[in-house]
Scaffold this motif. Sequence first.
Motif, PDB file in Angstrom:
ATOM      1  N   GLU A 231     -11.839  10.315  -2.370  1.00 34.05           N
ATOM      2  CA  GLU A 231     -13.074  10.439  -1.591  1.00 34.05           C
ATOM      3  C   GLU A 231     -13.683  11.838  -1.753  1.00 34.05           C
ATOM      4  O   GLU A 231     -14.898  12.003  -1.819  1.00 34.05           O
TER       5      GLU A 231
ATOM      6  N   HIS B 137       0.811  -1.225   0.000  1.00 36.03           N
ATOM      7  CA  HIS B 137       0.000   0.000   0.000  1.00 36.03           C
ATOM      8  C   HIS B 137       0.840   1.269   0.000  1.00 36.03           C
ATOM      9  O   HIS B 137       0.325   2.354  -0.203  1.00 36.03           O
TER      10      HIS B 137
ATOM     11  N   ASP C 280       3.302   9.562  -0.950  1.00 37.84           N
ATOM     12  CA  ASP C 280       2.131   8.795  -0.518  1.00 37.84           C
ATOM     13  C   ASP C 280       1.906   7.657  -1.500  1.00 37.84           C
ATOM     14  O   ASP C 280       1.948   7.887  -2.713  1.00 37.84           O
TER      15      ASP C 280
ATOM     16  N   LEU D 290     -12.803  11.524  12.842  1.00 40.74           N
ATOM     17  CA  LEU D 290     -14.231  11.841  12.783  1.00 40.74           C
ATOM     18  C   LEU D 290     -15.014  10.587  12.417  1.00 40.74           C
ATOM     19  O   LEU D 290     -14.507   9.748  11.671  1.00 40.74           O
TER      20      LEU D 290
HETATM   21  C1  GDG Z   1      -2.040   3.908   3.295  1.00 38.12           C
HETATM   22  C2  GDG Z   1      -1.053   4.613   2.361  1.00 38.12           C
HETATM   23  C3  GDG Z   1      -2.769   4.457   0.544  1.00 38.12           C
HETATM   24  C4  GDG Z   1      -8.983   9.613   7.534  1.00 38.12           C
HETATM   25  N1  GDG Z   1      -9.416  10.371   8.528  1.00 38.12           N
HETATM   26  C5  GDG Z   1     -10.609   9.900   8.894  1.00 38.12           C
HETATM   27  C6  GDG Z   1     -10.924   8.834   8.094  1.00 38.12           C
HETATM   28  N2  GDG Z   1      -9.891   8.668   7.256  1.00 38.12           N
HETATM   29  C7  GDG Z   1      -9.836   7.655   6.223  1.00 38.12           C
HETATM   30  C8  GDG Z   1      -9.971   8.297   4.871  1.00 38.12           C
HETATM   31  C9  GDG Z   1      -9.229   7.325   3.984  1.00 38.12           C
HETATM   32  C10 GDG Z   1      -8.196   6.723   4.914  1.00 38.12           C
HETATM   33  O1  GDG Z   1      -8.576   7.038   6.236  1.00 38.12           O
HETATM   34  C11 GDG Z   1      -6.816   7.312   4.694  1.00 38.12           C
HETATM   35  O2  GDG Z   1      -6.266   6.726   3.584  1.00 38.12           O
HETATM   36  P1  GDG Z   1      -5.064   7.378   2.791  1.00 38.12           P
HETATM   37  O3  GDG Z   1      -4.945   6.693   1.502  1.00 38.12           O
HETATM   38  O4  GDG Z   1      -5.330   8.829   2.603  1.00 38.12           O
HETATM   39  O5  GDG Z   1      -3.752   7.231   3.700  1.00 38.12           O
HETATM   40  P2  GDG Z   1      -3.052   6.135   4.709  1.00 38.12           P
HETATM   41  O6  GDG Z   1      -3.840   5.938   5.918  1.00 38.12           O
HETATM   42  O7  GDG Z   1      -1.677   6.622   4.934  1.00 38.12           O
HETATM   43  O8  GDG Z   1      -3.026   4.762   3.905  1.00 38.12           O
HETATM   44  C12 GDG Z   1      -1.830   5.384   1.296  1.00 38.12           C
HETATM   45  C13 GDG Z   1      -3.621   3.656   1.506  1.00 38.12           C
HETATM   46  O9  GDG Z   1      -2.822   2.984   2.477  1.00 38.12           O
HETATM   47  C14 GDG Z   1      -4.449   2.615   0.768  1.00 38.12           C
HETATM   48  O10 GDG Z   1      -3.635   1.767   0.035  1.00 38.12           O
HETATM   49  O11 GDG Z   1      -3.614   5.240  -0.248  1.00 38.12           O
HETATM   50  O12 GDG Z   1      -0.930   5.975   0.401  1.00 38.12           O
HETATM   51  O13 GDG Z   1      -0.205   5.486   3.083  1.00 38.12           O
HETATM   52  O14 GDG Z   1     -10.095   6.313   3.551  1.00 38.12           O
HETATM   53  O15 GDG Z   1     -11.330   8.436   4.604  1.00 38.12           O
HETATM   54  N3  GDG Z   1     -12.068   8.152   8.185  1.00 38.12           N
HETATM   55  C15 GDG Z   1     -12.944   8.542   9.139  1.00 38.12           C
HETATM   56  N4  GDG Z   1     -12.666   9.551   9.975  1.00 38.12           N
HETATM   57  C16 GDG Z   1     -11.532  10.269   9.882  1.00 38.12           C
HETATM   58  O16 GDG Z   1     -11.310  11.192  10.649  1.00 38.12           O
HETATM   59  N5  GDG Z   1     -14.093   7.885   9.249  1.00 38.12           N
END
Ligand code: GDG
Length: 743
Positions: A391, A174, A383, A361
Amino acid sequence: MSKRRLVIVSNRLPFIVRERAGELRYTPSVGGLATGLSAYLRSLDVPQSSVKDYLWVGWPGSTVNDASKARLRRETFEKFQSSPIFLSAEEMDLFYHGFCNGTLWPLFHYFPSLTTYREDYWKQYQQVNKTFAESVSEILKPDDIVWIHDYQLMLLPRLLRQYVPQSPIGFFLHIPFPSFEIFRLIPQEWRREILQGLMGADLVGFHTYEYTQNFLRCVLRILGIGNTMGSIIAHDRIVKAETFPMGIDVAHFAEAAQSPEVQRERDVLRKSLKTDKVILSVDRLDYTKGILNRLEAYEYLLENFKEYRRHVVLVMIVVPSRVAVRQYERMKKQIEETVGRINGKFGSVGWTPIIYQYKALPFHPLVAFYTVSDVALVTPLRDGMNLVAKEYVASRADDTGVLILSEMAGAAKELGEAVIINPNYREEVASAMRMALDMPLEEQRRRNRVMKERIRRYNVVRWAGDFVTQLLSVQDVRRSFYSKLLLEDSRSELTERYRASLSRGIYLDYDGTLSPFTLHPEDAAPSKELLTLLKILAGDSRNNITIISGRKRDVLGEWFESLPIRLVAEHGIWILEPGKEWVMAKPMNNSWKSSILPVLEQYADRLPGSFVEEKEFSAVWHYRGADPEHSESLAAELMDTLMGFTANVDAQVMRGNKIIEVRPVGVTKGIIGEELIQRANDEFVLFIGDDWTDEDLFKVLPGAAYSVKVGMAQTHARFMVQGVQDVLALLGQLASPSDGAGD
Ligand code: GDG
């Protein structure tokens, strides 16, 4: 179609368990993998799906008392179709905070200065991966499909493969897979083990083409194994590296955006924010996400473009993450100080430039923020993908809103219509903010519609479905390889046919078949074991043995002249019948050599570790000892050059195992082999070879002949064995008196 169970293995389960006063409490995890995969798992309930059931295996998020383990196991299975893996707090510390987040995470995100290399971290990483392998192997059923996730478990595919050699095992990374120059910073032994660990999988998936290429390049440079269009043939297995950009559950966000809960929440936000324009950022607290850079860019905007003051609010949601790590604690403080400074400097009664929230949240309020914000500011320094960007686009019901996206996020590869920025340069980010804040609605819609359509098509269900389909198809290819393996049954049949025949033609290639490859060809002299075997076989009057090689006649002569076997040198130019003199198969012309040799010499000079071998009627450029990557590109170039040179002469260019050879037209093992076999008309015919040049003979062998390819690859041979040792074992079986040979 038989339906199978999918076993998902990740470091964390999609929920967190807390034990309080003997009670077990479960909280669902927020995060892309948990929400994304659950959409896929819900979608499995359709007849056309090849997966019917699933089980999620991982750490439950906390250390649990021994007394509660059985209950936790039962409850997680009943409530979440999950199976917990128990790890102690100490194990978790050295493994998760240590190697995962102190070594792999910073390095793979291009922060070598934050990377720690510690033996105890590495040992614990190995240990936890072993614990996972043991636990998963106990749970697995024969027909299960295994899908392992992320950088915490890179050794697991290989460790698990030892327990379940035939099961489909997939791995998805990921986070970014870094370039070779970064990856090589990992100590030698560890980096080899990591790559070999991943190669235990049938399919290794990455978010972007670059990460896939980086991985393939590291496999080539560090393990010395090349690939064909992402398929790596490693000893006896095929491993496929492929790109699968992870999507989101688009419908879930789009529906939520229209739901009464979100609309209510959005109205409340609109009233309380009291501003013309909202810029939003959402990330886990992490130095890779570029949170401080973003603040600096915002400060620069307010400083230099006063017209935005009092009209814009930056809502910054930072989700607590890895709270036990000191680096993160320090960064949190820095962020809070910077927010305080900017608010103090520019804020006024009725206007707070930055609204900062340090908490996760619930889902609906998060979507409400997406819908209320005019601009999403996604500025990671690095990233893997970044799902927040997708989203945001998915949540914009009327297609307005501007996404500013860092080119360092995997998502930028798909979301090209966003305002793409380099997060390191605050002027550039600030000017993107101005452009976004002033962008006409029509342009916003035009950009978003294209992006929305793209993420709708390749959503998370497609992503996971494609991965599983590919995994099963790699298995099919693998199975077709295995079906050719010379296993017990076919080996006994071959031996029986051999024993029952009164005349047997045994044709053997030399390098890679009877003797393993060495860096220098002259070092590959026959072993004692081989010479003894050949002597026994040749001593049986029913056997006619031929070694058919590309080697020079003097070398073959020196090694085998004392044995009563036929030798064929230079791919069929020279023949030596036992007890006679070398003769040429047909008249040859080598006048072309004088023009070709300087070309080969030039490439030998250009590529350290490569050299030219001149034979009587052929010339070879060997590059086994050279830099693997450089040699692949030079070899392709040389092939091309030689094709031009040989167009008008009686010579042909052949690519073999780490060699390029030029030899007269009409000389192949196929031509000479076929002629010898037809002439002898033996009852039993066996040919064993390993190289592309041997395919010429495999292709023309009579149907009843036994053809055996050494090494796993596409081949015209009927059977395959894995290595030289298997060839010697087969010859040993033929030579064995207990099999009745020679009596
Ligand atoms: C790793 C990789 C890759 C965030 N804040 C809240 C919340 N979120 C959810 C978002 C989103 C997820 O968390 C974050 O995903 P990201 O992709 O932005 O980043 P990482 O956590 O670092 O994930 C990344 C991912 O894996 C998937 O392969 O994209 O590059 O680093 O879904 O919505 N959800 C809720 N409240 C929050 O405050 N409910």
